[in-house]
Write a protein that holds these residues in place. Structure first.
Motif, PDB file in Angstrom:
ATOM      1  N   ASN A 243       0.822  -1.214   0.000  1.00 18.46           N
ATOM      2  CA  ASN A 243       0.000   0.000   0.000  1.00 18.46           C
ATOM      3  C   ASN A 243       0.853   1.260   0.000  1.00 18.46           C
ATOM      4  O   ASN A 243       0.500   2.258  -0.646  1.00 18.46           O
ATOM      5  N   MET A 244       1.978   1.226   0.704  1.00 14.77           N
ATOM      6  CA  MET A 244       2.935   2.328   0.580  1.00 14.77           C
ATOM      7  C   MET A 244       3.468   2.387  -0.845  1.00 14.77           C
ATOM      8  O   MET A 244       3.600   3.472  -1.434  1.00 14.77           O
ATOM      9  N   ASP A 245       3.747   1.216  -1.406  1.00 14.19           N
ATOM     10  CA  ASP A 245       4.244   1.159  -2.778  1.00 14.19           C
ATOM     11  C   ASP A 245       3.240   1.767  -3.750  1.00 14.19           C
ATOM     12  O   ASP A 245       3.620   2.429  -4.724  1.00 14.19           O
ATOM     13  N   ARG A 246       1.961   1.548  -3.490  1.00 14.96           N
ATOM     14  CA  ARG A 246       0.939   2.109  -4.377  1.00 14.96           C
ATOM     15  C   ARG A 246       1.009   3.636  -4.395  1.00 14.96           C
ATOM     16  O   ARG A 246       0.917   4.259  -5.454  1.00 14.96           O
ATOM     17  N   ILE A 247       1.178   4.233  -3.218  1.00 13.99           N
ATOM     18  CA  ILE A 247       1.284   5.696  -3.147  1.00 13.99           C
ATOM     19  C   ILE A 247       2.476   6.169  -3.975  1.00 13.99           C
ATOM     20  O   ILE A 247       2.388   7.120  -4.756  1.00 13.99           O
ATOM     21  N   ALA A 248       3.603   5.480  -3.815  1.00 14.15           N
ATOM     22  CA  ALA A 248       4.812   5.865  -4.558  1.00 14.15           C
ATOM     23  C   ALA A 248       4.639   5.633  -6.051  1.00 14.15           C
ATOM     24  O   ALA A 248       4.991   6.495  -6.871  1.00 14.15           O
ATOM     25  N   ASN A 249       4.110   4.484  -6.428  1.00 15.06           N
ATOM     26  CA  ASN A 249       3.983   4.137  -7.848  1.00 15.06           C
ATOM     27  C   ASN A 249       2.973   5.025  -8.571  1.00 15.06           C
ATOM     28  O   ASN A 249       3.113   5.273  -9.774  1.00 15.06           O
ATOM     29  N   GLU A 250       1.958   5.490  -7.844  1.00 21.33           N
ATOM     30  CA  GLU A 250       0.942   6.340  -8.445  1.00 21.33           C
ATOM     31  C   GLU A 250       1.214   7.818  -8.184  1.00 21.33           C
ATOM     32  O   GLU A 250       0.392   8.670  -8.502  1.00 21.33           O
ATOM     33  N   GLY A 251       2.377   8.105  -7.601  1.00 20.88           N
ATOM     34  CA  GLY A 251       2.747   9.475  -7.300  1.00 20.88           C
ATOM     35  C   GLY A 251       4.241   9.674  -7.431  1.00 20.88           C
ATOM     36  O   GLY A 251       4.847   9.272  -8.424  1.00 20.88           O
ATOM     37  N   ILE A 252       4.835  10.266  -6.410  1.00 22.27           N
ATOM     38  CA  ILE A 252       6.275  10.575  -6.454  1.00 22.27           C
ATOM     39  C   ILE A 252       6.971  10.039  -5.220  1.00 22.27           C
ATOM     40  O   ILE A 252       6.399  10.011  -4.121  1.00 22.27           O
ATOM     41  N   ARG A 253       8.201   9.596  -5.405  1.00 21.35           N
ATOM     42  CA  ARG A 253       9.065   9.174  -4.304  1.00 21.35           C
ATOM     43  C   ARG A 253      10.207  10.162  -4.200  1.00 21.35           C
ATOM     44  O   ARG A 253      10.947  10.364  -5.157  1.00 21.35           O
ATOM     45  N   MET A 254      10.324  10.807  -3.029  1.00 22.32           N
ATOM     46  CA  MET A 254      11.421  11.733  -2.775  1.00 22.32           C
ATOM     47  C   MET A 254      12.561  10.945  -2.129  1.00 22.32           C
ATOM     48  O   MET A 254      12.400  10.376  -1.052  1.00 22.32           O
TER      49      MET A 254
ATOM     50  N   ALA B  43      15.861  15.804  -5.367  1.00 25.27           N
ATOM     51  CA  ALA B  43      16.001  17.143  -4.785  1.00 25.27           C
ATOM     52  C   ALA B  43      16.117  17.041  -3.265  1.00 25.27           C
ATOM     53  O   ALA B  43      15.485  16.193  -2.632  1.00 25.27           O
ATOM     54  N   ILE B  44      16.913  17.909  -2.672  1.00 21.40           N
ATOM     55  CA  ILE B  44      17.090  17.905  -1.218  1.00 21.40           C
ATOM     56  C   ILE B  44      15.876  18.567  -0.569  1.00 21.40           C
ATOM     57  O   ILE B  44      15.623  19.757  -0.762  1.00 21.40           O
ATOM     58  N   ALA B  45      15.129  17.775   0.181  1.00 16.79           N
ATOM     59  CA  ALA B  45      13.944  18.255   0.891  1.00 16.79           C
ATOM     60  C   ALA B  45      14.160  18.094   2.382  1.00 16.79           C
ATOM     61  O   ALA B  45      14.995  17.301   2.830  1.00 16.79           O
TER      62      ALA B  45
ATOM     63  N   PHE C 291       7.188  20.590   4.507  1.00 13.19           N
ATOM     64  CA  PHE C 291       5.854  20.006   4.373  1.00 13.19           C
ATOM     65  C   PHE C 291       4.765  21.058   4.515  1.00 13.19           C
ATOM     66  O   PHE C 291       3.786  21.071   3.761  1.00 13.19           O
ATOM     67  N   ALA C 292       4.896  21.939   5.515  1.00 17.43           N
ATOM     68  CA  ALA C 292       3.872  22.962   5.756  1.00 17.43           C
ATOM     69  C   ALA C 292       3.686  23.875   4.551  1.00 17.43           C
ATOM     70  O   ALA C 292       2.553  24.042   4.063  1.00 17.43           O
ATOM     71  N   PRO C 293       4.750  24.506   4.029  1.00 18.46           N
ATOM     72  CA  PRO C 293       4.537  25.381   2.876  1.00 18.46           C
ATOM     73  C   PRO C 293       4.042  24.637   1.639  1.00 18.46           C
ATOM     74  O   PRO C 293       3.297  25.202   0.833  1.00 18.46           O
ATOM     75  N   THR C 294       4.425  23.383   1.486  1.00 18.27           N
ATOM     76  CA  THR C 294       3.965  22.604   0.338  1.00 18.27           C
ATOM     77  C   THR C 294       2.452  22.423   0.375  1.00 18.27           C
ATOM     78  O   THR C 294       1.757  22.626  -0.635  1.00 18.27           O
TER      79      THR C 294
ATOM     80  N   LYS D 184      10.584  25.475   2.274  1.00 16.63           N
ATOM     81  CA  LYS D 184      10.202  25.884   0.918  1.00 16.63           C
ATOM     82  C   LYS D 184       9.154  24.918   0.377  1.00 16.63           C
ATOM     83  O   LYS D 184       9.216  23.712   0.635  1.00 16.63           O
ATOM     84  N   SER D 185       8.215  25.444  -0.395  1.00 12.93           N
ATOM     85  CA  SER D 185       7.224  24.583  -1.024  1.00 12.93           C
ATOM     86  C   SER D 185       7.891  23.645  -2.023  1.00 12.93           C
ATOM     87  O   SER D 185       8.705  24.064  -2.846  1.00 12.93           O
ATOM     88  N   LEU D 186       7.514  22.377  -1.962  1.00 13.74           N
ATOM     89  CA  LEU D 186       8.016  21.377  -2.900  1.00 13.74           C
ATOM     90  C   LEU D 186       7.157  21.303  -4.167  1.00 13.74           C
ATOM     91  O   LEU D 186       7.459  20.516  -5.067  1.00 13.74           O
TER      92      LEU D 186
END
Length: 535
Positions: free
Chosen positions: A58-69, A392-394, A399-402, A418-420
């Motif tokens: 389920n974590m993999d689903r979030i990453a696969n359907e979105g972005i992995r930082m 990118a270095i995050a 998280f808050a500004p993003t 900074k907003s991501l």
């Protein structure tokens, strides 16, 4: 954006617009937000980060359907401070919550307050760990007890100021409460929910259905498991977080029979054990009987014993992660059923990383990679391309500004992160003017685990650390050639130019983030004996 300005937005911004036929059609709504955070979950225990210890579908689903930082870092790798940094978008020395003996000033600005003022319905369910009661939430239900860590079984909660106890396993209960709130929320408003699990925090007690699930699994030891700390300073050598010496037989390794616990009912393990239903106690006794027998056989000595302890630690830690992943699946399924999944920004992270035997350790606190680095995966198909990966270095102050940025809320000038969003919505491309380094500052010493105070920077390829207060020691690592951080190159002639560059960059970053007296020894933040702080 405040509530008043929101009232005067054009109709296109709030969900409707005129079409050529004179009818109204629905436009893109402001996104919902679910901020999922666990405690002490590290990327080594996530299959979407390439971890081979277990599968996290389920974590993999979030990453696969979105972005992995891949390069997201805690700015203070400790539970309470990390949470304060996330809420405020500010570093510990600015938000005032530097260590777990601090008390969070709830009157200060936080991103949930800003979202609430902009018309969002805000809530937090699960672990809080900031001492004071939450502010800026329409609904809150936070764990209490065990130094505000909560219990794994039959947990106590503070629900909007009312003390309650629920029956069952904490990871499941937190999800039950989250779904119940979402089901009964005000459907006319977008929502922002902070969904915070206790797991996989120490002492790693699995759900009844997962007790013993890894008993026949042998996990590989990290390459640095028997690290001797040669060439490094006193901090690595004097810590108190080793699998060999620090894991306790009762609380951590669970090497007590029921009869032994009943003879000493003051034991911490018994205090949790007695919260279990009788049938769960029976299963617990059966599952841990083999472990107790192996330990008491007297056959385990030296390195063999240390390796055995590691296996028991991993079996319990990873079993608690399995329950977390299952419950993330429940949240995703609920949102999908309600038609809200693709209109919801889903973030999964942890308050920091964690050592899973690297350098012979468990716990966190150090600026070393395994615990400074934190997972960050985000799903929002309306703006984030599936399968994206960013280097990118995050930092967690981002998280808050993003989230404010995605919600269309103005980001206050005093937020330090900074907003991501420019990275997340641009195919994971890093802007040319993006930061060069993540900043870190850890304060809790002397205290549990005896990790010395330190600060430093982490660039794409190097790390510079200064341990201070009771020592004055520097460490520097070439991460491309030494990813395990074993070879301290500070002071080596061949790295003299790079060292000068990093020292200069460190000063720039400290000035930028207003940490202009990082070596102070006795200001108000640090007075008193902190040896008995509990994490």
């Amino acid at each position: 954006m405040n509530r008043l300005s929101f009232l005067f937005l054009p109709l296109t911004a709030i969900g409707v617009s005129a079409c050529s036929s004179g009818k109204l059609k629905e436009e893109v709504k402001r996104p919902n937000i679910i901020f999922m955070m666990t405690d002490d979950h590290t990327t080594q225990a996530m299959s979407c980060y390439g971890g081979r210890l277990l599968q996290t579908p389920n974590m993999d689903r979030i990453a696969n359907e979105g972005i992995r930082m891949d390069n997201c870092y805690a700015v203070n790798a400790l539970s309470g401070p990390s949470r304060a940094c996330i809420l405020t978008g500010k570093f510990s020395h600015v938000n005032g919550f530097t260590d777990n003996a601090s008390t969070f000033d709830g009157s200060q600005q936080t991103f949930p307050k800003l979202l609430q003022s902009a018309g969002y319905q805000t809530s937090i369910v699960g672990k809080w760990h900031l001492i004071t009661e939450p502010q800026g939430f329409d609904y809150w239900c936070i764990l209490t007890g065990q130094h505000e860590q909560g219990d794994y079984y039959n947990p106590a909660f503070n629900e909007n100021g009312k003390q309650i106890v629920e029956q069952g396993y904490t990871t499941d209960i937190i999800t039950d409460k989250a779904i119940e709130y979402l089901e009964n929320r005000d459907k006319s408003k977008p929502f922002c929910m902070m969904y915070h699990q206790k797991a996989p925090h120490r002492n790693w007690m699995p759900a009844p259905r997962h007790l013993g699930m890894f008993n026949n699994t042998t996990f590989p030891q990290p390459a640095t498991f028997f690290d001797t700390y040669e060439g490094r300073g006193s901090a690595a050598k004097e810590q108190d977080m080793s699998i060999e010496h620090t894991l306790t037989n009762d609380w951590d390794l669970k090497l007590l029979t029921r009869e032994e616990m009943l003879r000493d009912t003051t034991n911490r393990l018994y205090q949790v054990y007695k919260r279990m239903p009788a049938d769960v106690q029976d299963k617990w006794d059966s599952v841990y009987a083999q472990r107790i027998s192996e330990y008491r056989s007297g056959k385990l000595q030296g390195k063999e014993l240390i390796s055995w302890k590691y296996q028991q630690y991993m079996r319990d830690y990873l079993a608690t992660v399995v329950a977390v992943d299952e419950n993330i699946g429940r949240i995703l399924s609920y949102l999908e059923k309600k038609g809200e999944l693709d209109n919801t920004i889903i973030i999964y992270t942890s308050d920091q990383g964690f050592f899973l035997g690297e350098h012979g350790w468990f716990d966190k606190r150090f600026m070393y990679e395994e615990c400074q680095r934190m997972p960050l995966i985000i799903r929002y198909p309306k703006a984030i391309k599936a399968g994206s990966i960013s280097d990118a270095i995050a930092m967690n102050v981002d998280f808050a500004p993003t989230l404010l940025d995605f919600a269309g809320v103005d980001i206050p000038d005093d937020i330090q992160g900074k907003s991501l969003k420019p990275i997340l919505t641009n195919g994971s491309k890093t802007p040319a003017d993006w930061r060069k380094a993540a900043y870190y500052h850890y304060y809790e010493y002397p205290a549990e685990h005896s990790v010395k105070r330190h600060y430093g920077i982490r660039t794409a390829d190097f790390k510079l650390i200064h341990f201070y207060n009771d020592v004055d020691e520097w460490e520097m690592y070439d991460l491309k050639n030494d990813p395990n951080e074993l070879n301290n190159i500070f002071g080596k002639l061949e790295y003299a130019d790079k060292q000068t560059e990093l020292m200069s960059l460190l000063k720039e970053v400290q000035k930028q983030y207003k940490d202009e007296d990082p070596d102070e020894k006795e200001n108000e933040l640090f007075k008193g004996d902190r040896r008995f702080i509990k994490n």
